[in-house]
Design an enzyme around this catalytic site. Structure first.
Site, PDB file in Angstrom:
ATOM      1  N   TRP A 184     -52.182   2.268  67.177  1.00  0.00           N
ATOM      2  CA  TRP A 184     -52.262   2.388  68.639  1.00  0.00           C
ATOM      3  C   TRP A 184     -53.704   2.153  69.068  1.00  0.00           C
ATOM      4  O   TRP A 184     -54.636   2.682  68.457  1.00  0.00           O
ATOM      5  CB  TRP A 184     -51.832   3.774  69.128  1.00  0.00           C
ATOM      6  N   GLU A 225     -47.504   0.969  68.362  1.00  0.00           N
ATOM      7  CA  GLU A 225     -47.153   1.889  69.441  1.00  0.00           C
ATOM      8  C   GLU A 225     -47.569   1.318  70.791  1.00  0.00           C
ATOM      9  O   GLU A 225     -48.701   0.865  70.963  1.00  0.00           O
ATOM     10  CB  GLU A 225     -47.844   3.233  69.211  1.00  0.00           C
ATOM     11  N   LYS A 227     -47.924   1.420  75.169  1.00  0.00           N
ATOM     12  CA  LYS A 227     -48.310   2.326  76.235  1.00  0.00           C
ATOM     13  C   LYS A 227     -48.303   1.569  77.559  1.00  0.00           C
ATOM     14  O   LYS A 227     -48.557   0.362  77.591  1.00  0.00           O
ATOM     15  CB  LYS A 227     -49.705   2.909  75.975  1.00  0.00           C
ATOM     16  N   ASP A 259     -43.628   6.454  72.011  1.00  0.00           N
ATOM     17  CA  ASP A 259     -44.108   7.772  72.415  1.00  0.00           C
ATOM     18  C   ASP A 259     -43.478   8.043  73.765  1.00  0.00           C
ATOM     19  O   ASP A 259     -43.668   7.271  74.705  1.00  0.00           O
ATOM     20  CB  ASP A 259     -45.635   7.758  72.501  1.00  0.00           C
ATOM     21  N   HIS A 262     -45.305   7.500  77.079  1.00  0.00           N
ATOM     22  CA  HIS A 262     -45.951   6.221  77.344  1.00  0.00           C
ATOM     23  C   HIS A 262     -45.125   5.293  78.221  1.00  0.00           C
ATOM     24  O   HIS A 262     -45.203   4.068  78.088  1.00  0.00           O
ATOM     25  CB  HIS A 262     -46.278   5.522  76.023  1.00  0.00           C
ATOM     26  N   HIS A 286     -42.876   9.290  68.615  1.00  0.00           N
ATOM     27  CA  HIS A 286     -43.823  10.361  68.882  1.00  0.00           C
ATOM     28  C   HIS A 286     -43.264  11.207  70.015  1.00  0.00           C
ATOM     29  O   HIS A 286     -42.983  10.696  71.096  1.00  0.00           O
ATOM     30  CB  HIS A 286     -45.194   9.797  69.261  1.00  0.00           C
ATOM     31  N   ASP A 294     -48.632  10.253  80.506  1.00  0.00           N
ATOM     32  CA  ASP A 294     -48.957  10.656  79.134  1.00  0.00           C
ATOM     33  C   ASP A 294     -49.873  11.874  79.149  1.00  0.00           C
ATOM     34  O   ASP A 294     -51.028  11.811  78.740  1.00  0.00           O
ATOM     35  CB  ASP A 294     -49.630   9.490  78.405  1.00  0.00           C
ATOM     36  N   ASP A 296     -49.311  14.704  77.535  1.00  0.00           N
ATOM     37  CA  ASP A 296     -49.321  15.335  76.208  1.00  0.00           C
ATOM     38  C   ASP A 296     -49.202  16.846  76.255  1.00  0.00           C
ATOM     39  O   ASP A 296     -49.995  17.574  75.647  1.00  0.00           O
ATOM     40  CB  ASP A 296     -50.581  14.914  75.443  1.00  0.00           C
ATOM     41  N   ASP A 326     -46.568  14.833  68.945  1.00  0.00           N
ATOM     42  CA  ASP A 326     -47.851  14.274  69.400  1.00  0.00           C
ATOM     43  C   ASP A 326     -48.195  14.844  70.772  1.00  0.00           C
ATOM     44  O   ASP A 326     -47.713  14.367  71.792  1.00  0.00           O
ATOM     45  CB  ASP A 326     -47.783  12.748  69.454  1.00  0.00           C
TER      46      ASP A 326
END
Length: 418
Positions: A184, A225, A227, A259, A262, A286, A294, A296, A326
């Site tokens: 990534w 990955e 995004k 992810d 993303h 993820h 994103d 997280d 993640d």
């Protein structure tokens, strides 16, 4: 009624809809989930000082952040003791452990710089997944790495990726478990670019050069990955969803990694999982909680988390989807964050395994959609908590919120003295 008696009662309820809860528990015990090391120290790592750069940011200043490899390992141990199920360790390259007076830049990293992590993983019967670290480094030139027009910059990061391929194979050989190596980058532009294709062609070439490094494809599972955008690259991200999916589809042995933070807020990865499994033998995931894009946040037992787990199970993807947590929340107890997130994903998988997917599928195929809706709603109040408690008991971890007492004790005795 005792917990065991509640389990037996719940077991009979699920049996009436065709679910063997003993089999569901046994199956879940064998499903590996990767635990990300970077929650414990706010993605800082051990090879640089100063703030995070390159589109990565951890917010909050809760006391007790891990400052050394040993502190990070101790904190992970505390969390691992409270989590049911099978674990893997997920590392970033910036977590290399150097001997006193030693240092290797990222393009010169070697397997020996991760020997202590291998020892940690083997003692706990864990495999290891790996991520090259394409951020928080002085050689991120103008915000770019593998897509940079500066050939010296690009070569440095290509060499870093190749080094990580070698380290990933080392992990797999040492642990006996295949290593998922995820690529990534945060490359992109804050404002509207004049050239969108050029950076992507350079990125494509860079990944191809990284993957030209010789490795055993049974041991190393490289991923790309995607995004939508990141901090400082709001207008254009080189590694978009279309780019990474196309790259993985056209390069044998390379997996797409999604992810679920993303994507656009109205997109859901639960819908994308079955789409990708139609075409890819294996995919990677993820798992996070995107409150705003994103962001997280710690994974919870929420609707989309449950839907992702359901799609993996109902698509018979437990052996085809590499799952990893993640997120990085620096505003709460970091050990608790690990524990909550891992237990939440385990709950989601258990819920999926206790869902009568074949019966629900038949209702859909027979266009009995009213009945399908009603059945799906009724399942939401089935006694999953009693099945969860039995699973935790069998795994030797606390079955309820009493696990937080261990966290509070650890914080008072260890974390508050850092």
């Amino acid at each position: 009624m005792t917990s065991k008696e509640r389990y037996e009662s719940a077991k009979e309820m699920y049996k009436e809809i065709g679910i063997d809860t003993d089999a569901a528990i046994a199956k879940l015990k064998e499903v590996p989930v990767s635990l990300h090391c970077w929650q414990g120290d706010d993605v800082t790592g051990f090879d640089h000082e100063g703030p995070l750069t390159g589109g990565i940011q951890a917010t909050g200043n809760y006391p007790g952040k891990a400052r050394t490899p040993q502190e990070l390992m101790d904190d992970m141990d505390q969390a691992l003791r409270l989590m049911p199920g099978k674990k893997k360790l997920n590392l970033h390259a910036c977590y290399a452990v150097f001997e006193k007076g030693e240092y290797a830049d990222r393009d010169k990293l070697e397997p020996r710089h991760f020997a202590k992590w291998v020892e940690f993983a083997r003692e706990r019967n864990m495999g290891i997944d790996f991520n090259p670290t394409f951020f928080s480094h002085e050689k991120v030139k103008d915000g770019l790495t593998l897509s940079s027009p500066d050939e010296a910059t690009r070569k440095f990061w290509i060499d870093h990726g190749k080094a990580c391929i070698r380290i990933s194979e080392y992990f797999a050989k040492e642990t006996g478990v295949p290593c998922v190596m995820n690529i990534w980058i945060g490359d992109g532009y804050k404002d509207v670019p004049a050239d969108r294709m050029g950076p992507r062609l350079r990125y494509k070439d860079s990944i191809e050069q990284i993957l030209s490094e010789q490795y055993d494809k049974k041991l190393v599972k490289p991923c790309v990955e995607s995004k939508v955008f990141g901090i400082g690259v709001e207008s254009y991200t080189v590694g978009s969803g279309e780019f990474t999916l196309s790259f993985a589809a056209s390069h044998e042995g390379c997996l797409p990694l999604m992810d679920n933070g993303h994507y656009h807020p109205t997109e859901v990865v639960s819908d994308k999982i079955p789409a990708l499994l139609c075409y890819y033998p294996e995919i990677a995931l993820h798992i996070t909680r995107p409150v705003r894009w994103d962001s997280d946040h710690v994974v919870l037992f929420d609707d989309e988390t449950r839907e992702m787990a359901k799609e993996i199970v109902r698509c018979e993807g437990l052996d085809r989807v590499y799952m990893a947590l993640d997120y990085f929340d620096a505003g709460i107890n970091r050990v608790a964050a690990w524990t909550v997130g891992f237990r939440s994903w385990q709950k989601a998988l258990l819920s999926a395994l206790c869902t009568p997917n074949e019966a629900l599928r038949r209702l859909q195929e027979e266009s009995r959609l009213t009945e399908l809706m009603i059945m799906q709603e009724e399942l939401k109040t089935y006694p999953l908590g009693d099945i969860w408690a039995e699973y935790c008991r069998q795994c030797g971890v606390p079955e309820d919120k009493s696990w937080f007492e261990d966290i509070q004790k650890y914080e008072a005795e260890v974390l508050m003295y850092r």
